[in-house]
Design a protein around this motif. Structure first.
Motif, PDB file in Angstrom:
ATOM      1  N   SER A  32     -36.070 -17.297 -34.444  1.00 55.30           N
ATOM      2  CA  SER A  32     -35.545 -17.126 -35.786  1.00 55.30           C
ATOM      3  C   SER A  32     -33.649 -16.835 -35.621  1.00 55.30           C
ATOM      4  O   SER A  32     -33.642 -16.119 -34.490  1.00 55.30           O
ATOM      5  CB  SER A  32     -36.219 -16.304 -36.637  1.00 55.30           C
ATOM      6  OG  SER A  32     -35.254 -15.834 -37.695  1.00 55.30           O
ATOM      7  N   GLN A  33     -32.989 -17.414 -36.443  1.00 53.37           N
ATOM      8  CA  GLN A  33     -31.447 -17.043 -36.616  1.00 53.37           C
ATOM      9  C   GLN A  33     -31.621 -15.459 -36.467  1.00 53.37           C
ATOM     10  O   GLN A  33     -30.460 -14.929 -36.158  1.00 53.37           O
ATOM     11  CB  GLN A  33     -30.636 -17.817 -37.369  1.00 53.37           C
ATOM     12  CG  GLN A  33     -29.318 -17.581 -37.282  1.00 53.37           C
ATOM     13  CD  GLN A  33     -28.545 -18.585 -38.180  1.00 53.37           C
ATOM     14  OE1 GLN A  33     -29.263 -19.368 -38.800  1.00 53.37           O
ATOM     15  NE2 GLN A  33     -27.339 -18.437 -38.293  1.00 53.37           N
ATOM     16  N   SER A  34     -32.246 -14.798 -37.222  1.00 52.70           N
ATOM     17  CA  SER A  34     -32.262 -13.425 -37.672  1.00 52.70           C
ATOM     18  C   SER A  34     -32.518 -12.389 -36.423  1.00 52.70           C
ATOM     19  O   SER A  34     -32.167 -11.557 -36.401  1.00 52.70           O
ATOM     20  CB  SER A  34     -33.278 -12.887 -38.834  1.00 52.70           C
ATOM     21  OG  SER A  34     -34.752 -13.365 -38.332  1.00 52.70           O
ATOM     22  N   TRP A  35     -33.304 -13.022 -35.512  1.00 52.27           N
ATOM     23  CA  TRP A  35     -33.402 -12.639 -34.116  1.00 52.27           C
ATOM     24  C   TRP A  35     -32.343 -12.477 -33.016  1.00 52.27           C
ATOM     25  O   TRP A  35     -32.389 -11.671 -32.041  1.00 52.27           O
ATOM     26  CB  TRP A  35     -34.503 -12.973 -33.512  1.00 52.27           C
ATOM     27  CG  TRP A  35     -36.004 -12.766 -34.330  1.00 52.27           C
ATOM     28  CD1 TRP A  35     -36.079 -12.460 -35.569  1.00 52.27           C
ATOM     29  CD2 TRP A  35     -37.376 -12.351 -33.347  1.00 52.27           C
ATOM     30  NE1 TRP A  35     -37.579 -12.169 -35.722  1.00 52.27           N
ATOM     31  CE2 TRP A  35     -37.991 -12.064 -34.309  1.00 52.27           C
ATOM     32  CE3 TRP A  35     -37.821 -12.517 -32.272  1.00 52.27           C
ATOM     33  CZ2 TRP A  35     -39.640 -11.873 -33.938  1.00 52.27           C
ATOM     34  CZ3 TRP A  35     -38.932 -12.224 -31.973  1.00 52.27           C
ATOM     35  CH2 TRP A  35     -39.884 -11.874 -32.856  1.00 52.27           C
ATOM     36  N   VAL A  36     -31.530 -13.375 -33.446  1.00 55.45           N
ATOM     37  CA  VAL A  36     -30.378 -13.591 -32.466  1.00 55.45           C
ATOM     38  C   VAL A  36     -29.488 -12.216 -32.108  1.00 55.45           C
ATOM     39  O   VAL A  36     -29.282 -11.925 -31.097  1.00 55.45           O
ATOM     40  CB  VAL A  36     -29.471 -14.807 -32.947  1.00 55.45           C
ATOM     41  CG1 VAL A  36     -28.091 -14.761 -32.012  1.00 55.45           C
ATOM     42  CG2 VAL A  36     -30.078 -16.030 -32.723  1.00 55.45           C
ATOM     43  N   PRO A  37     -29.081 -11.591 -33.256  1.00 57.50           N
ATOM     44  CA  PRO A  37     -28.141 -10.371 -32.810  1.00 57.50           C
ATOM     45  C   PRO A  37     -28.841  -9.345 -32.220  1.00 57.50           C
ATOM     46  O   PRO A  37     -28.148  -8.986 -31.298  1.00 57.50           O
ATOM     47  CB  PRO A  37     -27.746  -9.854 -34.580  1.00 57.50           C
ATOM     48  CG  PRO A  37     -27.955 -11.118 -35.271  1.00 57.50           C
ATOM     49  CD  PRO A  37     -29.360 -11.877 -34.731  1.00 57.50           C
ATOM     50  N   ARG A  38     -30.123  -9.123 -32.413  1.00 63.45           N
ATOM     51  CA  ARG A  38     -30.768  -8.155 -31.708  1.00 63.45           C
ATOM     52  C   ARG A  38     -30.961  -8.469 -30.230  1.00 63.45           C
ATOM     53  O   ARG A  38     -30.935  -7.870 -29.365  1.00 63.45           O
ATOM     54  CB  ARG A  38     -32.241  -7.733 -32.449  1.00 63.45           C
ATOM     55  CG  ARG A  38     -32.707  -6.562 -31.852  1.00 63.45           C
ATOM     56  CD  ARG A  38     -31.873  -5.383 -32.442  1.00 63.45           C
ATOM     57  NE  ARG A  38     -32.716  -4.144 -32.225  1.00 63.45           N
ATOM     58  CZ  ARG A  38     -32.160  -2.977 -32.668  1.00 63.45           C
ATOM     59  NH1 ARG A  38     -31.087  -2.906 -33.335  1.00 63.45           N
ATOM     60  NH2 ARG A  38     -32.882  -1.791 -32.347  1.00 63.45           N
ATOM     61  N   THR A  39     -31.157  -9.817 -30.174  1.00 66.43           N
ATOM     62  CA  THR A  39     -31.406 -10.212 -28.624  1.00 66.43           C
ATOM     63  C   THR A  39     -30.304 -10.148 -27.811  1.00 66.43           C
ATOM     64  O   THR A  39     -30.155  -9.836 -26.674  1.00 66.43           O
ATOM     65  CB  THR A  39     -31.967 -11.637 -28.658  1.00 66.43           C
ATOM     66  OG1 THR A  39     -31.221 -12.505 -29.274  1.00 66.43           O
ATOM     67  CG2 THR A  39     -33.446 -11.584 -29.367  1.00 66.43           C
ATOM     68  N   ARG A  40     -29.059 -10.467 -28.532  1.00 68.40           N
ATOM     69  CA  ARG A  40     -27.793 -10.651 -27.948  1.00 68.40           C
ATOM     70  C   ARG A  40     -27.477  -8.992 -27.506  1.00 68.40           C
ATOM     71  O   ARG A  40     -26.800  -8.823 -26.323  1.00 68.40           O
ATOM     72  CB  ARG A  40     -26.614 -11.005 -28.712  1.00 68.40           C
ATOM     73  CG  ARG A  40     -26.480 -12.485 -28.937  1.00 68.40           C
ATOM     74  CD  ARG A  40     -25.135 -12.755 -29.759  1.00 68.40           C
ATOM     75  NE  ARG A  40     -24.610 -14.208 -29.311  1.00 68.40           N
ATOM     76  CZ  ARG A  40     -23.697 -14.507 -29.562  1.00 68.40           C
ATOM     77  NH1 ARG A  40     -22.524 -13.806 -30.105  1.00 68.40           N
ATOM     78  NH2 ARG A  40     -23.216 -15.749 -29.236  1.00 68.40           N
ATOM     79  N   LYS A  41     -27.632  -8.078 -28.077  1.00 69.47           N
ATOM     80  CA  LYS A  41     -27.485  -6.429 -27.898  1.00 69.47           C
ATOM     81  C   LYS A  41     -28.320  -6.331 -26.344  1.00 69.47           C
ATOM     82  O   LYS A  41     -27.600  -5.702 -25.614  1.00 69.47           O
ATOM     83  CB  LYS A  41     -28.400  -5.847 -28.623  1.00 69.47           C
ATOM     84  CG  LYS A  41     -28.205  -4.153 -28.572  1.00 69.47           C
ATOM     85  CD  LYS A  41     -29.130  -3.332 -29.472  1.00 69.47           C
ATOM     86  CE  LYS A  41     -28.850  -1.986 -29.015  1.00 69.47           C
ATOM     87  NZ  LYS A  41     -29.681  -1.175 -30.187  1.00 69.47           N
ATOM     88  N   HIS A  42     -29.215  -6.923 -26.191  1.00 68.56           N
ATOM     89  CA  HIS A  42     -29.933  -6.591 -24.888  1.00 68.56           C
ATOM     90  C   HIS A  42     -29.452  -7.730 -23.833  1.00 68.56           C
ATOM     91  O   HIS A  42     -29.381  -7.648 -22.542  1.00 68.56           O
ATOM     92  CB  HIS A  42     -31.520  -6.774 -24.992  1.00 68.56           C
ATOM     93  CG  HIS A  42     -31.990  -5.753 -25.791  1.00 68.56           C
ATOM     94  ND1 HIS A  42     -31.777  -4.299 -25.553  1.00 68.56           N
ATOM     95  CD2 HIS A  42     -32.481  -5.849 -27.051  1.00 68.56           C
ATOM     96  CE1 HIS A  42     -32.374  -3.596 -26.597  1.00 68.56           C
ATOM     97  NE2 HIS A  42     -32.858  -4.452 -27.361  1.00 68.56           N
ATOM     98  N   LEU A  43     -29.238  -9.104 -24.211  1.00 67.81           N
ATOM     99  CA  LEU A  43     -29.050 -10.117 -23.076  1.00 67.81           C
ATOM    100  C   LEU A  43     -27.399  -9.851 -22.547  1.00 67.81           C
ATOM    101  O   LEU A  43     -27.444 -10.279 -21.503  1.00 67.81           O
ATOM    102  CB  LEU A  43     -28.823 -11.396 -23.697  1.00 67.81           C
ATOM    103  CG  LEU A  43     -30.197 -12.267 -23.938  1.00 67.81           C
ATOM    104  CD1 LEU A  43     -30.044 -13.251 -24.940  1.00 67.81           C
ATOM    105  CD2 LEU A  43     -30.855 -12.415 -22.618  1.00 67.81           C
ATOM    106  N   PHE A  44     -26.796  -9.396 -23.440  1.00 67.20           N
ATOM    107  CA  PHE A  44     -25.247  -9.145 -22.767  1.00 67.20           C
ATOM    108  C   PHE A  44     -24.955  -7.576 -22.394  1.00 67.20           C
ATOM    109  O   PHE A  44     -23.636  -7.314 -22.567  1.00 67.20           O
ATOM    110  CB  PHE A  44     -24.070  -9.625 -23.936  1.00 67.20           C
ATOM    111  CG  PHE A  44     -24.530 -11.052 -23.978  1.00 67.20           C
ATOM    112  CD1 PHE A  44     -23.843 -12.117 -23.237  1.00 67.20           C
ATOM    113  CD2 PHE A  44     -25.189 -11.664 -24.912  1.00 67.20           C
ATOM    114  CE1 PHE A  44     -23.927 -13.340 -23.180  1.00 67.20           C
ATOM    115  CE2 PHE A  44     -25.267 -12.953 -25.376  1.00 67.20           C
ATOM    116  CZ  PHE A  44     -24.659 -13.678 -24.353  1.00 67.20           C
ATOM    117  N   ALA A  45     -26.135  -6.697 -22.274  1.00 65.44           N
ATOM    118  CA  ALA A  45     -25.787  -5.349 -22.148  1.00 65.44           C
ATOM    119  C   ALA A  45     -25.457  -5.014 -20.892  1.00 65.44           C
ATOM    120  O   ALA A  45     -24.623  -4.265 -20.381  1.00 65.44           O
ATOM    121  CB  ALA A  45     -27.169  -4.466 -22.428  1.00 65.44           C
TER     122      ALA A  45
END
Length: 389
Positions: A32-45
Motif C-alpha cells: 500500500s502507498q500508505s506503508w511506503v513512508p514507514r518502510t523508508r524509515k528503515h530501508l534508508f536508516a
C-alpha cells in the motif's frame, strides 16, 4: 462485507518488526502507498557508499536532495571519501540532505591526493559518533571536522599512515570556538601521530569527558601520550582498554622502561590489557600506578594470544619471562588483598591445547590461583569456555 482494516499504528508496528529485513521491507512498499513512508524509515536508516558508483547511482536516483530519503539515514558509511568530498564541494546539497545522521564512518586506505573535508563540517547537527580511517586526510582537517559537531560523543581515529601536512588552505574558513561534548568512547589507533592527535585533543576548548578509552600501542613513546589522554579525561574515565603490540628484538629480554600511568584515573571500574608479547613487565608497571584512590576498580582483564610454555623457550628468555610473571602474580595478589580486584584472563587456543592452558596459568600465577579470584575465558574457534579457579 467491508474490506479488512488495520489501524495505522498497527501497520507501523508490523513494519517496525521488519526493520532488519530489507527484502521484506521492499515488498511491503508494494502492499500500500500508505506503508511506503514507514518502510523508508528503515530501508534508508543505514546507507553505505562502498564504491564511487554507489554515490553516482544515489545522485541519479535522487537528483533533488531536498526530496531524497536521506533524512531517514542514521548511519552513513563512505568508503570513497576522496570522491564524496569533491562531489560535496561541487554540488553542496547531497551531503546536507543527510541531516539526521548520528553515526558517520569515513573509511579509505587508498589514494594519495589530499582533499578538503570542509563540505562535511556540521552537515548533520545530530551526529554523535565519528569513525575516520583514511590516509588521505591531514590531521588538521580531521580535527576541524571533529570540532564542527557539537553533540559528538564517540570518536574513532584509525590510520596506518597519517598525513599531517601543512596548515590547510580552508583553515580560515572554519575557526572552531567550541568543542564537542565527547562523553562516550575514544578509540585511537595512530602509530605514527599519537603525539599530534593527543595534543589536539587535550587542547580542545571543552576538554575531554570520555568514559572509555581504547588505545593501540606500537611504540613505547605512545605510552606517554596514552597516559596524557588518561589524565585528560580522568574525571569521567571508567574503562581503559590498552593494546600493546611492541615486539622486542630477539636479543632483548629486559623489561620496558615506560608504561601507561593510571594513577589519576581514580574513577576506573575496569582495566583491560591486550598483548602479543610474552613480556608482562609493562603490565606490572601499569598496575603499580593503581593506588587506594581507585575505589571503584573491580576487575582487571588480560588478553593473551596463548599462555606461554616456558619449557619450550631458551633458558635466558624462560627465566626472564618467568620472573616477570611472578612479579605480575605478586602485584595481583596485593591488588586483591587491598582492593578486592579480581582477575580475568582471556586467550584463543586450538582445541587440542585447551586442556593444558589452565595448568599453565596455575603455574605462572600460583598465588592468585590459590586464592580463587581468577576467571578464565578460553576461546576455541567461535566457542568460549568459562572456568573459575
Amino acid at each position: 462485507m467491508s474490506d479488512p482494516y488495520l489501524p495505522p499504528e498497527v501497520c507501523d508496528y508490523i513494519v517496525d518488526l521488519l526493520h532488519n529485513k530489507p527484502d521484506t521491507l521492499g515488498r511491503c512498499c508494494l502492499v500500500s502507498q500508505s506503508w511506503v513512508p514507514r518502510t523508508r524509515k528503515h530501508l534508508f536508516a543505514d546507507i553505505r557508499f562502498l564504491h564511487c558508483d554507489d554515490l553516482e547511482r544515489w545522485k541519479r536516483t535522487f537528483p533533488d536532495p531536498s526530496r531524497s530519503p536521506a533524512h531517514h539515514t542514521h548511519t552513513l558509511t563512505i568508503c570513497c571519501p576522496e570522491v564524496a568530498t569533491v562531489a560535496g564541494a561541487q554540488e553542496g546539497g547531497w551531503i546536507r540532505a543527510f541531516s539526521n545522521v548520528t553515526q558517520l564512518k569515513m573509511l579509505s586506505d587508498v589514494g594519495e591526493s589530499v582533499v578538503s573535508l570542509a563540505p562535511f563540517h556540521n552537515f548533520s547537527p545530530a551526529l554523535k559518533s565519528l569513525h575516520v580511517a583514511s590516509t588521505i586526510f591531514p590531521c588538521t582537517q580531521i580535527f576541524d571536522l571533529i570540532c564542527s559537531f557539537r553533540l559528538l560523543e564517540d570518536l574513532n581515529l584509525f590510520q596506518r599512515r597519517v598525513v599531517i601536512g601543512p596548515i590547510d588552505r580552508d583553515r580560515d574558513i572554519f575557526q572552531p570556538s567550541t568543542s564537542p561534548v565527547l562523553t562516550g568512547t575514544l578509540r585511537v589507533h595512530l602509530p605514527e601521530s599519537m603525539e599530534y592527535a593527543t595534543r589536539r585533543l587535550l587542547n580542545l576548548p571543552g576538554g575531554l569527558h570520555f568514559w572509555k578509552l581504547e588505545c593501540s600501542c606500537y611504540f613505547e613513546s605512545n605510552l606517554q601520550w596514552m597516559s596524557a589522554l588518561v589524565a585528560g579525561c580522568s574525571d569521567t574515565l571508567e574503562c581503559v582498554d590498552i593494546e600493546y603490540w611492541i615486539s622486542p628484538p630477539s636479543e632483548q629480554v629486559g623489561p620496558p622502561t615506560v608504561s601507561i600511568d593510571l594513577s589519576r584515573a581514580t574513577k576506573l571500574k575496569e582495566a583491560v590489557f591486550r598483548s602479543n608479547t610474552l613480556r608482562v613487565a609493562w603490565l606490572v608497571l601499569a598496575l603499580q600506578s593503581i593506588t587506594s584512590e581507585h575505589r571503584y576498580l573491580h576487575q582487571i582483564s588480560i588478553h593473551v594470544p596463548e599462555v606461554p610454555d616456558l619449557a619450550s623457550h631458551r633458558r635466558a628468555v624462560s627465566e626472564v619471562t618467568h620472573r616477570q610473571w611472578m612479579d605480575l602474580d605478586r602485584i595481583l595478589v596485593q591488588l586483591w588483598e587491598s582492593h578486592g580486584i579480581r582477575l580475568k584472563v582471556m586467550y584463543f587456543v586450538t582445541e587440542e591445547k585447551k586442556g593444558i592452558q589452565r595448568e599453565r596459568i596455575g603455574g605462572l600465577l600460583p598465588k592468585i590461583t590459590e586464592r580463587g579470584v581468577i576467571e578464565l575465558e578460553i576461546f576455541v574457534g567461535f566457542c568460549w569456555y568459562r572456568q573459575v579457579f
